[in-house]
Design a protein around this motif. Structure first.
Motif, PDB file in Angstrom:
ATOM      1  N   ALA A  42       0.839  -1.212   0.000  1.00  0.00           N
ATOM      2  CA  ALA A  42       0.000   0.000   0.000  1.00  0.00           C
ATOM      3  C   ALA A  42       0.870   1.256   0.000  1.00  0.00           C
ATOM      4  CB  ALA A  42      -0.931  -0.006   1.211  1.00  0.00           C
ATOM      5  N   ALA A  43       1.943   1.239   0.778  1.00  0.00           N
ATOM      6  CA  ALA A  43       2.850   2.403   0.822  1.00  0.00           C
ATOM      7  C   ALA A  43       3.497   2.597  -0.545  1.00  0.00           C
ATOM      8  CB  ALA A  43       3.911   2.197   1.902  1.00  0.00           C
ATOM      9  N   ALA A  44       3.904   1.481  -1.166  1.00  0.00           N
ATOM     10  CA  ALA A  44       4.541   1.577  -2.485  1.00  0.00           C
ATOM     11  C   ALA A  44       3.554   2.139  -3.510  1.00  0.00           C
ATOM     12  CB  ALA A  44       5.065   0.211  -2.918  1.00  0.00           C
ATOM     13  N   LEU A  45       2.308   1.678  -3.455  1.00  0.00           N
ATOM     14  CA  LEU A  45       1.299   2.180  -4.392  1.00  0.00           C
ATOM     15  C   LEU A  45       1.086   3.682  -4.223  1.00  0.00           C
ATOM     16  CD1 LEU A  45      -1.354  -0.678  -4.360  1.00  0.00           C
ATOM     17  CD2 LEU A  45      -0.065   0.167  -6.349  1.00  0.00           C
ATOM     18  N   ARG A  46       1.123   4.112  -2.980  1.00  0.00           N
ATOM     19  CA  ARG A  46       0.931   5.532  -2.671  1.00  0.00           C
ATOM     20  C   ARG A  46       2.071   6.379  -3.266  1.00  0.00           C
ATOM     21  NH1 ARG A  46      -1.575   9.633  -1.853  1.00  0.00           N
ATOM     22  NH2 ARG A  46      -1.023  11.068  -0.200  1.00  0.00           N
ATOM     23  N   ILE A  47       3.276   5.825  -3.304  1.00  0.00           N
ATOM     24  CA  ILE A  47       4.399   6.544  -3.932  1.00  0.00           C
ATOM     25  C   ILE A  47       4.086   6.810  -5.404  1.00  0.00           C
ATOM     26  CG2 ILE A  47       6.818   6.390  -4.656  1.00  0.00           C
ATOM     27  CD1 ILE A  47       7.385   4.747  -2.124  1.00  0.00           C
ATOM     28  N   ARG A  52       2.606  10.589  -9.455  1.00  0.00           N
ATOM     29  CA  ARG A  52       1.938  10.411 -10.757  1.00  0.00           C
ATOM     30  C   ARG A  52       2.866   9.621 -11.685  1.00  0.00           C
ATOM     31  NH1 ARG A  52      -0.911  12.847  -8.028  1.00  0.00           N
ATOM     32  NH2 ARG A  52      -1.474  15.025  -7.761  1.00  0.00           N
ATOM     33  N   ARG A  53       3.396   8.547 -11.130  1.00  0.00           N
ATOM     34  CA  ARG A  53       4.367   7.744 -11.868  1.00  0.00           C
ATOM     35  C   ARG A  53       3.682   6.547 -12.491  1.00  0.00           C
ATOM     36  NH1 ARG A  53      10.051   7.048 -10.482  1.00  0.00           N
ATOM     37  NH2 ARG A  53      10.872   4.997 -11.003  1.00  0.00           N
ATOM     38  N   PRO A  54       3.956   6.249 -13.764  1.00  0.00           N
ATOM     39  CA  PRO A  54       3.327   5.074 -14.372  1.00  0.00           C
ATOM     40  C   PRO A  54       3.769   3.783 -13.676  1.00  0.00           C
ATOM     41  CG  PRO A  54       4.923   6.079 -15.875  1.00  0.00           C
ATOM     42  CD  PRO A  54       4.824   6.983 -14.687  1.00  0.00           C
ATOM     43  N   ALA A  55       2.858   2.829 -13.582  1.00  0.00           N
ATOM     44  CA  ALA A  55       3.113   1.598 -12.821  1.00  0.00           C
ATOM     45  C   ALA A  55       4.233   0.746 -13.416  1.00  0.00           C
ATOM     46  CB  ALA A  55       1.826   0.777 -12.740  1.00  0.00           C
ATOM     47  N   TYR A  56       4.621   0.999 -14.679  1.00  0.00           N
ATOM     48  CA  TYR A  56       5.674   0.176 -15.287  1.00  0.00           C
ATOM     49  C   TYR A  56       7.070   0.633 -14.892  1.00  0.00           C
ATOM     50  CZ  TYR A  56       5.749   4.042 -18.684  1.00  0.00           C
ATOM     51  OH  TYR A  56       5.811   5.286 -19.274  1.00  0.00           O
ATOM     52  N   PRO A  97      18.614 -10.274  -9.001  1.00  0.00           N
ATOM     53  CA  PRO A  97      17.407 -11.130  -8.964  1.00  0.00           C
ATOM     54  C   PRO A  97      16.763 -11.083  -7.582  1.00  0.00           C
ATOM     55  CG  PRO A  97      19.376 -12.390  -9.583  1.00  0.00           C
ATOM     56  CD  PRO A  97      19.842 -11.020  -9.274  1.00  0.00           C
ATOM     57  N   ARG A  98      15.504 -10.706  -7.541  1.00  0.00           N
ATOM     58  CA  ARG A  98      14.859 -10.490  -6.243  1.00  0.00           C
ATOM     59  C   ARG A  98      14.266 -11.772  -5.661  1.00  0.00           C
ATOM     60  NH1 ARG A  98       8.533  -8.955  -7.066  1.00  0.00           N
ATOM     61  NH2 ARG A  98       8.381  -9.745  -9.172  1.00  0.00           N
ATOM     62  N   LYS A  99      14.150 -11.765  -4.356  1.00  0.00           N
ATOM     63  CA  LYS A  99      13.371 -12.801  -3.670  1.00  0.00           C
ATOM     64  C   LYS A  99      11.908 -12.381  -3.693  1.00  0.00           C
ATOM     65  CE  LYS A  99      16.776 -14.748  -0.533  1.00  0.00           C
ATOM     66  NZ  LYS A  99      17.392 -14.492   0.784  1.00  0.00           N
ATOM     67  N   PRO A 100      10.973 -13.358  -3.517  1.00  0.00           N
ATOM     68  CA  PRO A 100       9.542 -13.031  -3.612  1.00  0.00           C
ATOM     69  C   PRO A 100       9.064 -12.033  -2.547  1.00  0.00           C
ATOM     70  CG  PRO A 100       9.896 -15.416  -3.570  1.00  0.00           C
ATOM     71  CD  PRO A 100      11.224 -14.790  -3.350  1.00  0.00           C
ATOM     72  N   MET A 101       9.809 -11.854  -1.475  1.00  0.00           N
ATOM     73  CA  MET A 101       9.373 -10.913  -0.429  1.00  0.00           C
ATOM     74  C   MET A 101       9.311  -9.456  -0.916  1.00  0.00           C
ATOM     75  SD  MET A 101      12.960 -11.315   1.471  1.00  0.00           S
ATOM     76  CE  MET A 101      12.834 -10.435   2.987  1.00  0.00           C
ATOM     77  N   VAL A 102      10.009  -9.153  -2.000  1.00  0.00           N
ATOM     78  CA  VAL A 102       9.927  -7.788  -2.553  1.00  0.00           C
ATOM     79  C   VAL A 102       8.654  -7.723  -3.406  1.00  0.00           C
ATOM     80  CG1 VAL A 102      11.065  -6.043  -3.973  1.00  0.00           C
ATOM     81  CG2 VAL A 102      12.445  -7.678  -2.657  1.00  0.00           C
ATOM     82  N   PRO A 103       7.706  -6.844  -3.047  1.00  0.00           N
ATOM     83  CA  PRO A 103       6.423  -6.837  -3.766  1.00  0.00           C
ATOM     84  C   PRO A 103       6.565  -6.494  -5.244  1.00  0.00           C
ATOM     85  CG  PRO A 103       6.335  -5.413  -1.809  1.00  0.00           C
ATOM     86  CD  PRO A 103       7.744  -5.868  -1.955  1.00  0.00           C
ATOM     87  N   VAL A 105       4.683  -4.608  -7.051  1.00  0.00           N
ATOM     88  CA  VAL A 105       4.507  -3.177  -7.380  1.00  0.00           C
ATOM     89  C   VAL A 105       5.831  -2.438  -7.360  1.00  0.00           C
ATOM     90  CG1 VAL A 105       2.145  -2.475  -6.842  1.00  0.00           C
ATOM     91  CG2 VAL A 105       3.762  -2.793  -4.979  1.00  0.00           C
ATOM     92  N   VAL A 106       6.703  -2.806  -6.433  1.00  0.00           N
ATOM     93  CA  VAL A 106       7.984  -2.113  -6.282  1.00  0.00           C
ATOM     94  C   VAL A 106       8.857  -2.305  -7.521  1.00  0.00           C
ATOM     95  CG1 VAL A 106      10.144  -2.059  -4.957  1.00  0.00           C
ATOM     96  CG2 VAL A 106       7.952  -2.153  -3.768  1.00  0.00           C
ATOM     97  N   THR A 107       8.892  -3.524  -8.042  1.00  0.00           N
ATOM     98  CA  THR A 107       9.767  -3.799  -9.190  1.00  0.00           C
ATOM     99  C   THR A 107       9.005  -3.715 -10.509  1.00  0.00           C
ATOM    100  OG1 THR A 107       9.385  -6.181  -9.270  1.00  0.00           O
ATOM    101  CG2 THR A 107      11.092  -5.411  -7.744  1.00  0.00           C
ATOM    102  N   ALA A 108       7.749  -3.315 -10.462  1.00  0.00           N
ATOM    103  CA  ALA A 108       6.894  -3.263 -11.657  1.00  0.00           C
ATOM    104  C   ALA A 108       6.858  -4.632 -12.340  1.00  0.00           C
ATOM    105  CB  ALA A 108       7.362  -2.173 -12.616  1.00  0.00           C
ATOM    106  N   GLY A 109       6.851  -5.675 -11.526  1.00  0.00           N
ATOM    107  CA  GLY A 109       6.754  -7.028 -12.061  1.00  0.00           C
ATOM    108  C   GLY A 109       8.084  -7.600 -12.534  1.00  0.00           C
TER     109      GLY A 109
END
Ligand code: TXA
Ligand code: MG
Length: 320
Positions: A42-47, A52-56, A97-103, A105-109
């Motif tokens: 939720a905090a990341a989404l708020r950023i 006004r940053r595109p989600a990608y 390469p990230r671990k699954p704990m990083v959401p 939204v943060v890495t844009a998938g």
């Protein structure tokens, strides 16, 4: 309703706001970041919303040390560790390469996460105080010039964030250099505060791959970015179309005699590229606020920080 502006050096207040899911502007040596708990979706989404940053366009995750960084990644190329050991804390972001704990939204998938240990005493202290990493893009509306003072942040995002941690003006003044490891070899995707020469001195000849695209594999590389609102040019062709009195000039060491001196910003009278980098974004903002019809910038020598400065000038001048 916009929030009352809270600004100061109270690390406790910043930590409390972040722990409650809020957003705090943080000082770094490069530019100010708009930070939230990187493990809180939720905090990341708020950023994204506030900027006004595109989600990608993924967010860089800030941590207090290399060992903390390694807790969020799977496999780390040896050269990534060497770079981190040499340049962290500092203006270098590593894509790993990230671990699954990083959401997502943060890495844009993206399967990679961008990690960095920023070099600012207040923010390092804050990172040690909270027990989570901080996702933080530059604290400016998407596409505009990055902030290098707390006043820059307050002017644009002051009403939407919980606290601005005041760490004074940024020492480097340009965003971090971003390095990924496709096929295990370091590749620079965004030139920035750490000159490519410094990377090459450690790991040898390094590929620089700067794509003008919105592909998150080519980070920080949107064509038009870091841009003032006033039409901005790096060439001389368009000069004839504007009256010198109505034109701003961004120059390296000395004023251009063809324009009124009061319309000019000299980036470094002693010709020091680090000083020029430190002054660049504040200069672009000041000229932008003057209401000129156009701003014309000069290219700088391309060694050291000059390459990253020229990259930002090119993007500021890009159309579309
Ligand atoms: O110096 C800096 O890097 C500043 C300070 C606050 O740390 N931050 C910054 O963030 O410049 P931002 O969001 O303005 O630019 C980060 C760039 C983005 O263009 C994004 O595409 C790329 O880094 N990036 C971040 N995470 C990534 C990932 N997982 N994969 C690919 N690219 C990534
Ligand atoms: Mg940015």
């Amino acid at each position: 309703m916009p929030k009352a502006l809270r600004i100061g050096t109270d690390i406790e207040e910043a930590a409390r706001a972040l722990a409650a899911g809020g957003l705090v502007a943080i000082p770094t040596e490069t530019v100010y970041g708009l930070a939230g708990n990187a493990l809180d979706e939720a905090a990341a989404l708020r950023i994204f919303e506030v900027k006004r940053r595109p989600a990608y366009d993924p967010l860089i995750v800030h941590v207090s040390s290399l060992s903390r960084a390694l807790t969020f990644v799977k496999k780390t190329p040896l050269q990534a560790v060497a770079l981190a050991e040499a340049f962290w804390p500092g203006p270098l972001t590593l894509l790993l390469p990230r671990k699954p704990m990083v959401p997502d939204v943060v890495t844009a998938g993206n399967k990679l996460v961008g990690l960095r240990v920023p070099d600012h005493p207040l923010t390092l202290e804050l990172l040690r105080r909270v027990n989570f990493p901080l996702a933080a893009p530059s604290a400016n509306p998407f596409g505009y010039i990055s902030p290098t003072t707390p006043e820059h942040v307050a002017a644009q995002l002051g009403g939407e964030i919980d606290y601005i941690l005041d760490g004074g003006p940024c020492r480097v003044g340009l965003e971090s250099t971003i390095v990924g490891f496709p096929d295990g070899k370091p590749t620079v995707y965004r030139v920035g505060g750490l000159p490519v020469e410094a990377i090459e001195a450690l790991v040898g000849k390094t590929k620089v791959q700067i794509n003008a695209s919105s592909n998150p594999q080519a980070p920080g590389a949107l064509k038009s970015h870091y841009a003032p609102k006033t039409p901005f040019f790096t060439g001389a062709e368009e000069r004839a179309a504007y009256a010198p009195e109505r034109t701003g000039r961004l120059v390296f060491e000395r004023p251009d005699p063809a324009f009124p001196e009061a319309n000019q910003f000299v980036l470094s009278e002693k010709g020091d590229l680090e000083e020029a980098a430190r002054n660049l974004y504040a200069a672009m903002r000041l000229l932008d606020e003057r209401g000129f019809d156009a701003i014309f910038a000069d290219w700088l020598p391309k060694e050291g920080p000059g390459a990253a400065i020229n990259d930002r000038l090119r993007r500021a001048a890009a159309r579309g």
